[in-house]
Write a protein that holds these residues in place. Structure first.
Motif, PDB file in Angstrom:
ATOM      1  N   GLY A  14       0.845  -1.187   0.000  1.00 21.49           N
ATOM      2  CA  GLY A  14       0.000   0.000   0.000  1.00 21.49           C
ATOM      3  C   GLY A  14       0.875   1.230   0.000  1.00 21.49           C
ATOM      4  N   ALA A  15       0.777   2.040  -1.039  1.00 20.42           N
ATOM      5  CA  ALA A  15       1.652   3.195  -1.188  1.00 20.42           C
ATOM      6  C   ALA A  15       1.142   4.397  -0.393  1.00 20.42           C
ATOM      7  CB  ALA A  15       1.781   3.582  -2.665  1.00 20.42           C
ATOM      8  N   HIS A  16       2.062   5.311  -0.123  1.00 24.97           N
ATOM      9  CA  HIS A  16       1.725   6.577   0.504  1.00 24.97           C
ATOM     10  C   HIS A  16       0.750   7.328  -0.400  1.00 24.97           C
ATOM     11  CE1 HIS A  16       2.160  10.119   2.929  1.00 24.97           C
ATOM     12  NE2 HIS A  16       2.690  10.825   1.948  1.00 24.97           N
ATOM     13  N   LEU A  17      -0.299   7.869   0.179  1.00 24.26           N
ATOM     14  CA  LEU A  17      -1.322   8.645  -0.521  1.00 24.26           C
ATOM     15  C   LEU A  17      -2.173   7.803  -1.468  1.00 24.26           C
ATOM     16  CD1 LEU A  17       0.546  11.996  -1.324  1.00 24.26           C
ATOM     17  CD2 LEU A  17      -0.924  11.445   0.623  1.00 24.26           C
ATOM     18  N   ASP A  18      -2.223   6.490  -1.264  1.00 23.34           N
ATOM     19  CA  ASP A  18      -3.132   5.652  -2.048  1.00 23.34           C
ATOM     20  C   ASP A  18      -4.462   5.549  -1.295  1.00 23.34           C
ATOM     21  OD1 ASP A  18      -4.577   3.727  -3.347  1.00 23.34           O
ATOM     22  OD2 ASP A  18      -2.935   2.291  -3.501  1.00 23.34           O
ATOM     23  N   PRO A  19      -5.531   6.144  -1.832  1.00 26.67           N
ATOM     24  CA  PRO A  19      -6.805   6.138  -1.106  1.00 26.67           C
ATOM     25  C   PRO A  19      -7.542   4.801  -1.154  1.00 26.67           C
ATOM     26  CG  PRO A  19      -7.112   7.155  -3.230  1.00 26.67           C
ATOM     27  CD  PRO A  19      -5.640   6.874  -3.112  1.00 26.67           C
ATOM     28  N   VAL A  20      -7.103   3.882  -2.020  1.00 19.01           N
ATOM     29  CA  VAL A  20      -7.776   2.594  -2.151  1.00 19.01           C
ATOM     30  C   VAL A  20      -7.179   1.562  -1.207  1.00 19.01           C
ATOM     31  CG1 VAL A  20      -8.344   0.717  -3.729  1.00 19.01           C
ATOM     32  CG2 VAL A  20      -8.416   3.080  -4.533  1.00 19.01           C
ATOM     33  N   ALA A  21      -5.841   1.534  -1.122  1.00 18.64           N
ATOM     34  CA  ALA A  21      -5.178   0.569  -0.248  1.00 18.64           C
ATOM     35  C   ALA A  21      -5.644   0.767   1.195  1.00 18.64           C
ATOM     36  CB  ALA A  21      -3.669   0.745  -0.340  1.00 18.64           C
ATOM     37  N   GLY A  22      -6.024  -0.322   1.823  1.00 21.63           N
ATOM     38  CA  GLY A  22      -6.475  -0.246   3.208  1.00 21.63           C
ATOM     39  C   GLY A  22      -7.930   0.113   3.375  1.00 21.63           C
ATOM     40  N   SER A  23      -8.647   0.351   2.282  1.00 19.91           N
ATOM     41  CA  SER A  23     -10.044   0.767   2.399  1.00 19.91           C
ATOM     42  C   SER A  23     -10.943  -0.370   2.858  1.00 19.91           C
ATOM     43  CB  SER A  23     -10.542   1.286   1.047  1.00 19.91           C
ATOM     44  OG  SER A  23     -10.641   0.224   0.099  1.00 19.91           O
ATOM     45  N   GLY A  24     -10.639  -1.592   2.468  1.00 19.15           N
ATOM     46  CA  GLY A  24     -11.517  -2.703   2.772  1.00 19.15           C
ATOM     47  C   GLY A  24     -12.891  -2.548   2.145  1.00 19.15           C
ATOM     48  N   TYR A  25     -12.972  -1.814   1.049  1.00 15.42           N
ATOM     49  CA  TYR A  25     -14.275  -1.503   0.470  1.00 15.42           C
ATOM     50  C   TYR A  25     -15.027  -2.747   0.008  1.00 15.42           C
ATOM     51  CZ  TYR A  25     -17.941   0.345  -2.395  1.00 15.42           C
ATOM     52  OH  TYR A  25     -19.176   0.604  -2.921  1.00 15.42           O
TER      53      TYR A  25
END
Length: 433
Positions: A330-341
């Motif tokens: 998960g990259a810095h400033l990636d709004p998708v990574a870690g979302s668990g959407y």
């Protein structure tokens, strides 16, 4: 919900319908194993019967079948298994193989289990014919032009093979860099949302080429595996989400089935000399790949997910991946990574994967790898993430610096999405079929 959709939109990467014939191929007469004659309706047949029916068609009927919507749909969407295809192809004489390759390139070029050199020649025939058609549809010409550009290679570059070309609707394509039938390390790269053959096939293949180059430089430290060298498959083998279906998992499920067939095709052709096989999946592609690896129909030596919005797989142990082979970035400033959407976040400690540390790390010769920033930076040359992904792919995850190993927690869950509002790019609003 709208904020989530907006974040997924901005996080996406920048980015031929087969014309059905009204001619119904005549039902061919084929000889069954008991020596009796049988009549086969190729348009309605499935499995080995479908294949034997094709082989029995006369040249003109074979050409008609190759442009028939129902015949093509069977080959593309409900094909015989790779094992059945491989056995059938091996039992044909050279003349019949050549007649099928030249007379039914749309079908033959997309059958998993047919040797990749044959599929490449058949698909290039379809590509050349489509590009040379003066009456071709403009959108179809644009799609084929992207594939043509993606196949370009410099004289000293590795060979490329066109192993999938489905020109229906939004299209599907897959281009192999290196030899899938001989490489020690085979990596399949799965894209995320808003990827189309028309919009991104050339860039996507170039990204796969960057991964190929990084893996090739690591050959001196690669763990032993049957075969020689590396091969990377730029697999745009499923329709990815657009604005009309951004919240749906249905495309991931369909894509998972297609991915399973692709991997099965590789394994069937490798026989007793199986490569080290890795899946590298970005964004929605990670949801697709995890669905496939939890299905019981596909296995891999490693799975690397980058910028993942999650899936309904709750633990790494549910994936048919070698022990310790699931990696998450998960990259810095990636709004998708870690979302668990779309479900459990694979980077969560409860999932049981190894998480890349994507900060700046020392490189060879005193250089440093750049830290990836944002959703689309993971496989860019010079990034620490590209280097780490390549290490995992060649069986040297032990050389990845500062990877955080999480143990599987059967009671764990996923993270809930939390997004800031991002602007939607104009190119993300372009209509899709």
């Amino acid at each position: 919900m709208l904020l989530v959709a907006a974040a997924l939109l901005i996080a996406s990467m920048h980015s031929l319908g087969v014309v059905g014939s009204s001619v119904v191929p005549a039902a061919p007469t084929v000889v069954k194993s008991d020596g009796q004659l049988d009549t086969v309706d190729v348009r309605a047949a499935r499995g080995r019967t479908f294949l034997d029916g094709l082989a029995a068609l006369s040249p003109d009927r074979l050409a008609a079948a190759d442009h028939d919507r129902r015949v093509v749909a069977t080959a593309m969407d409900e094909p015989p298994t790779a094992a059945v295809v491989a056995s059938w192809w091996a039992g044909l004489d050279d003349g019949t193989r050549l007649r099928l390759e030249r007379g039914a390139p749309v079908v033959v070029g997309n059958l998993n289990g047919v040797p990749y050199a044959v599929r490449d020649r058949a698909n290039r025939r379809v590509l050349a014919t489509g590009l040379a058609d003066p009456d071709g549809d403009a959108s179809q010409q644009a799609m084929l032009g992207q594939v043509r550009d993606a196949l370009h290679r410099d004289a000293d570059a590795p060979a490329k093979s066109l192993v999938t070309l489905d020109t229906r609707g939004a299209g599907r394509a897959a281009i192999a860099i290196g030899d899938l039938e001989t490489a020690a390390d085979v990596t399949v790269v799965v894209p995320g949302m808003f990827f189309t053959v028309t919009g991104q096939m050339d860039d996507f293949t170039a990204t796969a080429g960057d991964l190929y180059d990084e893996q090739a430089t690591l050959a001196p430290v690669a763990a032993p595996a049957p075969g020689t060298g590396v091969a990377v498959l730029a697999w745009m083998g499923y329709r990815t989400p657009d604005l009309s279906n951004i919240l749906s998992l249905e495309l991931a499920k369909t894509g998972a089935t297609r991915l399973e067939r692709t991997v099965d095709g590789i394994r069937q052709l490798r026989g007793d000399h199986q490569p080290r096989l890795g899946i590298v999946a970005h964004s929605y592609g990670s949801t697709t790949a995890m669905t496939a690896l939890a299905s019981g129909h596909m296995r891999a030596d490693s799975l690397t997910v980058l910028g993942s919005p999650g899936s309904d797989v709750r633990r790494a142990s549910q994936l048919a991946v070698a022990a310790g082979g699931v990696w998450v970035g998960g990259a810095h400033l990636d709004p998708v990574a870690g979302s668990g959407y779309f479900g459990t976040d694979p980077a969560a400690s409860s999932f049981g994967a190894t998480v890349f540390d994507l900060g700046v790390v020392p490189g060879i010769g005193g250089d440093v790898f750049r830290r990836p920033v944002g959703h689309n930076d993971y496989l860019k040359p010079g990034t620490s993430s590209l280097h780490d992904v390549a290490l995992v792919a060649v069986g040297r995850g032990d050389l990845v610096r500062n990877g955080i190993r999480h143990h599987d927690d059967p009671d764990g869950g996923g993270m809930q999405p939390s997004f800031d509002l991002y602007l939607v790019r104009p190119q993300d609003l372009q209509p899709r079929d």
